[in-house]
Design an enzyme around this catalytic site. Structure first.
Site, PDB file in Angstrom:
ATOM      1  CB  SER A  13      -0.850  -0.061   1.434  1.00  0.00           C
ATOM      2  OG  SER A  13      -0.169   0.219   2.548  1.00  0.00           O
ATOM      3  CB  SER A  14       2.495   3.287   1.821  1.00  0.00           C
ATOM      4  OG  SER A  14       2.588   2.536   2.988  1.00  0.00           O
ATOM      5  N   GLY A  15       5.078   3.060  -0.020  1.00  0.00           N
ATOM      6  CA  GLY A  15       6.629   2.829   0.035  1.00  0.00           C
ATOM      7  C   GLY A  15       7.219   3.957   0.902  1.00  0.00           C
ATOM      8  CG  HIS A 235       9.218 -11.601   1.799  1.00  0.00           C
ATOM      9  ND1 HIS A 235       8.543 -12.786   2.319  1.00  0.00           N
ATOM     10  CD2 HIS A 235       8.227 -10.803   1.413  1.00  0.00           C
ATOM     11  CE1 HIS A 235       7.402 -12.360   2.595  1.00  0.00           C
ATOM     12  NE2 HIS A 235       7.177 -11.451   1.952  1.00  0.00           N
ATOM     13  CG  ASP A 236       7.331  -6.867   2.547  1.00  0.00           C
ATOM     14  OD1 ASP A 236       6.415  -5.945   2.043  1.00  0.00           O
ATOM     15  OD2 ASP A 236       6.993  -8.074   2.540  1.00  0.00           O
ATOM     16  CB  THR A 237       6.990 -11.125   5.425  1.00  0.00           C
ATOM     17  OG1 THR A 237       5.913 -10.319   4.791  1.00  0.00           O
ATOM     18  CG2 THR A 237       6.428 -11.436   6.597  1.00  0.00           C
ATOM     19  CB  THR A 258      -0.943  -4.882   2.497  1.00  0.00           C
ATOM     20  OG1 THR A 258      -0.815  -3.328   2.328  1.00  0.00           O
ATOM     21  CG2 THR A 258      -2.128  -4.922   1.581  1.00  0.00           C
ATOM     22  CG  ASN A 295       0.613 -15.135   3.222  1.00  0.00           C
ATOM     23  OD1 ASN A 295       1.599 -15.499   3.395  1.00  0.00           O
ATOM     24  ND2 ASN A 295       0.423 -14.103   2.268  1.00  0.00           N
TER      25      ASN A 295
HETATM   26  N1  LIG Z   1      -3.079   5.005  13.074  1.00  0.00           N
HETATM   27  C1  LIG Z   1      -3.740   3.943  12.763  1.00  0.00           C
HETATM   28  N2  LIG Z   1      -4.913   3.679  13.212  1.00  0.00           N
HETATM   29  C2  LIG Z   1      -5.456   2.395  12.338  1.00  0.00           C
HETATM   30  N3  LIG Z   1      -4.871   1.768  11.411  1.00  0.00           N
HETATM   31  C3  LIG Z   1      -3.456   2.164  11.073  1.00  0.00           C
HETATM   32  C4  LIG Z   1      -2.965   3.317  11.480  1.00  0.00           C
HETATM   33  N4  LIG Z   1      -1.774   3.229  11.171  1.00  0.00           N
HETATM   34  C5  LIG Z   1      -1.715   2.333  10.070  1.00  0.00           C
HETATM   35  N5  LIG Z   1      -3.010   1.673  10.278  1.00  0.00           N
HETATM   36  C6  LIG Z   1      -3.077   0.422   9.424  1.00  0.00           C
HETATM   37  O1  LIG Z   1      -1.778  -0.157   8.745  1.00  0.00           O
HETATM   38  C7  LIG Z   1      -1.784  -0.214   7.628  1.00  0.00           C
HETATM   39  C8  LIG Z   1      -0.750  -0.054   6.917  1.00  0.00           C
HETATM   40  O2  LIG Z   1       0.384  -0.818   7.354  1.00  0.00           O
HETATM   41  P1  LIG Z   1       1.869  -1.038   6.879  1.00  0.00           P
HETATM   42  O3  LIG Z   1       2.714  -1.778   7.615  1.00  0.00           O
HETATM   43  O4  LIG Z   1       2.499   0.434   6.534  1.00  0.00           O
HETATM   44  O5  LIG Z   1       1.224  -1.573   5.529  1.00  0.00           O
HETATM   45  P2  LIG Z   1       2.139  -1.924   4.071  1.00  0.00           P
HETATM   46  O6  LIG Z   1       3.629  -2.214   4.435  1.00  0.00           O
HETATM   47  O7  LIG Z   1       1.542  -3.192   3.515  1.00  0.00           O
HETATM   48  O8  LIG Z   1       2.083  -0.848   3.055  1.00  0.00           O
HETATM   49  C9  LIG Z   1      -3.118   0.653   7.052  1.00  0.00           C
HETATM   50  O9  LIG Z   1      -3.554   0.055   5.633  1.00  0.00           O
HETATM   51  C10 LIG Z   1      -3.933   0.937   8.237  1.00  0.00           C
HETATM   52  O10 LIG Z   1      -5.039  -0.108   7.955  1.00  0.00           O
HETATM   53  C1  LIG Z   2       2.346 -11.983  -1.624  1.00  0.00           C
HETATM   54  C2  LIG Z   2       2.934 -12.057  -0.153  1.00  0.00           C
HETATM   55  O1  LIG Z   2       2.518 -13.053   0.705  1.00  0.00           O
HETATM   56  C3  LIG Z   2       3.031 -10.596   0.531  1.00  0.00           C
HETATM   57  O2  LIG Z   2       4.050  -9.642  -0.240  1.00  0.00           O
HETATM   58  C4  LIG Z   2       3.441 -10.663   1.745  1.00  0.00           C
HETATM   59  O3  LIG Z   2       4.188 -11.606   2.191  1.00  0.00           O
HETATM   60  C5  LIG Z   2       4.012  -9.398   2.182  1.00  0.00           C
HETATM   61  O4  LIG Z   2       5.002  -8.991   1.414  1.00  0.00           O
HETATM   62  C6  LIG Z   2       3.309  -8.469   3.109  1.00  0.00           C
HETATM   63  O5  LIG Z   2       3.895  -7.080   3.160  1.00  0.00           O
HETATM   64  P1  LIG Z   2       2.746  -5.725   3.142  1.00  0.00           P
HETATM   65  O6  LIG Z   2       3.733  -4.707   3.935  1.00  0.00           O
HETATM   66  O7  LIG Z   2       2.624  -5.553   1.741  1.00  0.00           O
HETATM   67  O8  LIG Z   2       1.644  -6.391   3.876  1.00  0.00           O
HETATM   68 MG   LIG Z   3       4.873  -3.500   5.007  1.00  0.00          MG
END
Ligand SMILES: Nc1ncnc2c1ncn2[C@@H]1O[C@H](COP(=O)(O)OP(=O)(O)O)[C@@H](O)[C@H]1O
Ligand SMILES: C[C@H](O)[C@H](O)[C@@H](O)C(=O)COP(=O)(O)O
Ligand SMILES: [Mg+2]
EC number: 2.7.1.5
Length: 489
Positions: A13-15, A235-237, A258, A295
């Site tokens: 969802s974000s970088g 891998h971010d996880t 996400t 997952n």
């Molecule tokens: N202050 C907050 N209150 C509620 N939910 C939050 C808050 N901050 C982040 N989130 C949740 O965390 C998610 C983003 O988490 P993040 O680890 O940054 O995701 P990714 O790495 O997959 O982009 C958002 O989609 C939202 O649902």
């Molecule tokens: C498809 C994978 O399972 C997915 O990439 C997951 O492992 C992952 O990377 C989750 O990272 P987010 O930060 O996008 O939730």
């Molecule tokens: Mg992430």
């Protein structure tokens, strides 16, 4: 003199580009740039905009330079399974297709007609997700594959563009479901099945491998600091797990972004009958560990609801609205594949509740609470399964990622699962990215000591089970899942 480090962490969802250094035994972390990530339809496929991602990385590096940092070490981590095809001219053949594209929805069934699921799981220990690289390459355009000189996983491709050096980092390579647990190499039978030659993947490398400096051509285009690139747990996880403080006894982690990835860190893989039955995975972790995890659809669901509400509410406002509602008004199998990429998530949730003759959530608060309370139930259910597979009861859950900010979800999970929860840091992925760089540069000795620094450097909120046990609610939910689980991811 402590060095300056940059983590490029790109989730679905974000970088973000995070700046970090060690100061008086504490890890300092500063967000220097954040940008939206996502996919869109291109020539009929859901594709990532990799040029947008690259541009945003350079914008972030220019901000770092203009903030006075002339020399940095940099690591890149992103989501898993997806890849870029690179031609013999060293250029990208096409935009990478997102794992959420529907092209692989029947691929497991098609591919396992003559290569059994048992064989694949015994060999790789990786969970069956229809979007694993194995199935994406199985569905890939044969003509494009024939023209492909290199298949690069997303973070490896970004590092290749920055430095000109191509590698395949193992934590992310394991998510392809093609890496053999025993030999640590791509499995010949699986490569043959998808018409891929071993040499189309660059050499496998471990986290902490030095890739050298940025290609000079980028300095002609951007005002950049001197950058040395290190492969991290790309891998971010895997980076999130490294950055988890690991507090409490018999702890498990939940990387809550996400996706929700719930599991334990093992020193040996666990790919036995129970793990196969419950579709647990053995993704490779940093330093010879295994990420034994599952997952779960995660906050992807609320991300879509937020967009479909016209982004009128922030995530914290949705969480506040949820707190005003009672939990468990309806049960939802959050891992039902209908939630993987529906045209409209709110409609999908409401149709699900209608199909299962339950109360339909209507308001933003009702929708948010339906999502949070069912994610909490699902987490608690998986913690029970995880403990059964590993042979001991999980006592503590370390929740990291953006979801660790959702207080109501933390509390509900503690109450239902009967475990202590340590919530935070939300940027554990970037922190884990930095830690591998610092270990490779000799600034920190190992992950064990790094986790102590994480716990001392960032706020981690403990939440314990309160009031009456919600174990009966979990039992009700488990009965519901047994009756209503159609096809889950
Ligand atoms: N202050 C907050 N209150 C509620 N939910 C939050 C808050 N901050 C982040 N989130 C949740 O965390 C998610 C983003 O988490 P993040 O680890 O940054 O995701 P990714 O790495 O997959 O982009 C958002 O989609 C939202 O649902
Ligand atoms: C498809 C994978 O399972 C997915 O990439 C997951 O492992 C992952 O990377 C989750 O990272 P987010 O930060 O996008 O939730
Ligand atoms: Mg992430």
């Amino acid at each position: 003199m402590a060095k300056t480090y940059v983590a490029v962490d790109i989730g679905a969802s974000s970088g973000r580009l995070m700046l970090s250094h060690l100061e008086n035994g504490k890890l300092k972390l500063e967000e220097m740039h954040r940008f939206k990530n996502g996919f869109s339809k291109k020539q009929g496929f859901d594709c990532w905009d990799i040029d947008h991602i690259l541009k945003e990385i350079f914008i972030g590096l220019e901000k770092i330079k203009s903030a006075g940092y002339d020399k940095v070490n940099l690591g890149i981590d992103t989501w898993a399974v997806d890849y870029v095809l690179v031609g013999k001219d060293g250029e990208r053949i096409k935009d990478p297709i997102s794992y959420r594209d529907e092209r692989t929805k029947d691929s497991i069934k098609k591919l396992t007609t003559d290569v059994s699921k048992e064989y694949i799981y015994q060999k790789t220990g990786i969970q069956f997700l229809d979007f694993n690289t194995l199935y994406q390459l199985f569905e890939e355009d044969e003509n494009l594959l024939a023209k492909t000189d290199m298949i690069l996983m997303i973070p490896d491709y970004i590092a290749y563009v920055l430095t000109g050096v191509a590698v395949t980092e193992v934590t992310n390579a394991s998510t392809t479901q093609m890496l053999s647990l025993r030999e640590g190499l791509f499995d010949d039978n699986l490569l043959e099945k998808i018409n891929v030659k071993r040499e189309q993947f660059p050499k496998l490398v471990d986290p902490g491998t030095d890739l050298g400096s940025l290609d000079n051509k980028w300095y002609l285009k951007y005002d950049l600091p001197e950058v040395n690139v290190t492969t991290v747990a790309t891998h971010d996880t895997a980076s999130a797990v490294v950055g988890t403080p690991g507090l409490g006894q018999r702890w498990a982690y939940l990387s809550s972004g996400t996706w929700s990835l719930i599991g334990a860190e093992l020193n040996v893989p666990e790919n036995g009958k129970l793990a196969f039955k419950y579709n647990y995975t053995n993704e490779w972790g940093a330093y010879g560990t295994y990420r034994f995890l599952k997952n779960i659809m995660g906050l992807w669901i609320i991300q879509n609801v937020k967009e479909e509400l016209g982004n009128k509410y922030s995530f914290s406002q949705l969480a506040e609205l949820a707190e005003k509602e009672s939990p468990f008004q309806q049960f939802i199998d959050v891992n039902d594949e209908r939630f993987q990429n529906p045209p409209n998530m709110i409609t999908e949730i409401q149709d699900y509740c209608r199909d299962t003759s339950q109360k339909i959530p209507e308001t933003p608060g009702e929708l948010a609470m339906a999502i949070y309370s069912n994610l909490s139930l699902y987490y608690a259910n998986e913690l029970e399964i995880l403990g059964n597979i590993l042979g001991y009861k999980i006592e503590t859950l370390n929740i990291v990622g953006g979801g660790s900010n959702v207080r109501i979800m933390n509390q509900l999970t503690a109450d239902i699962a009967g475990v202590d929860i340590y919530a935070g840091p939300s940027e554990a992925t970037a922190i884990g990215n930095i830690i591998v760089q610092m270990i490779s540069q000799g600034e920190i000795l190992n992950v064990y000591l790094a986790r102590r620094i994480v716990a001392d450097s960032f706020s981690v909120n403990k939440c314990s089970p309160q009031g009456i046990s919600l174990n009966d609610k979990l039992n009700e939910y488990q009965k519901f899942l047994k009756k209503n689980t159609m096809s889950t991811i």
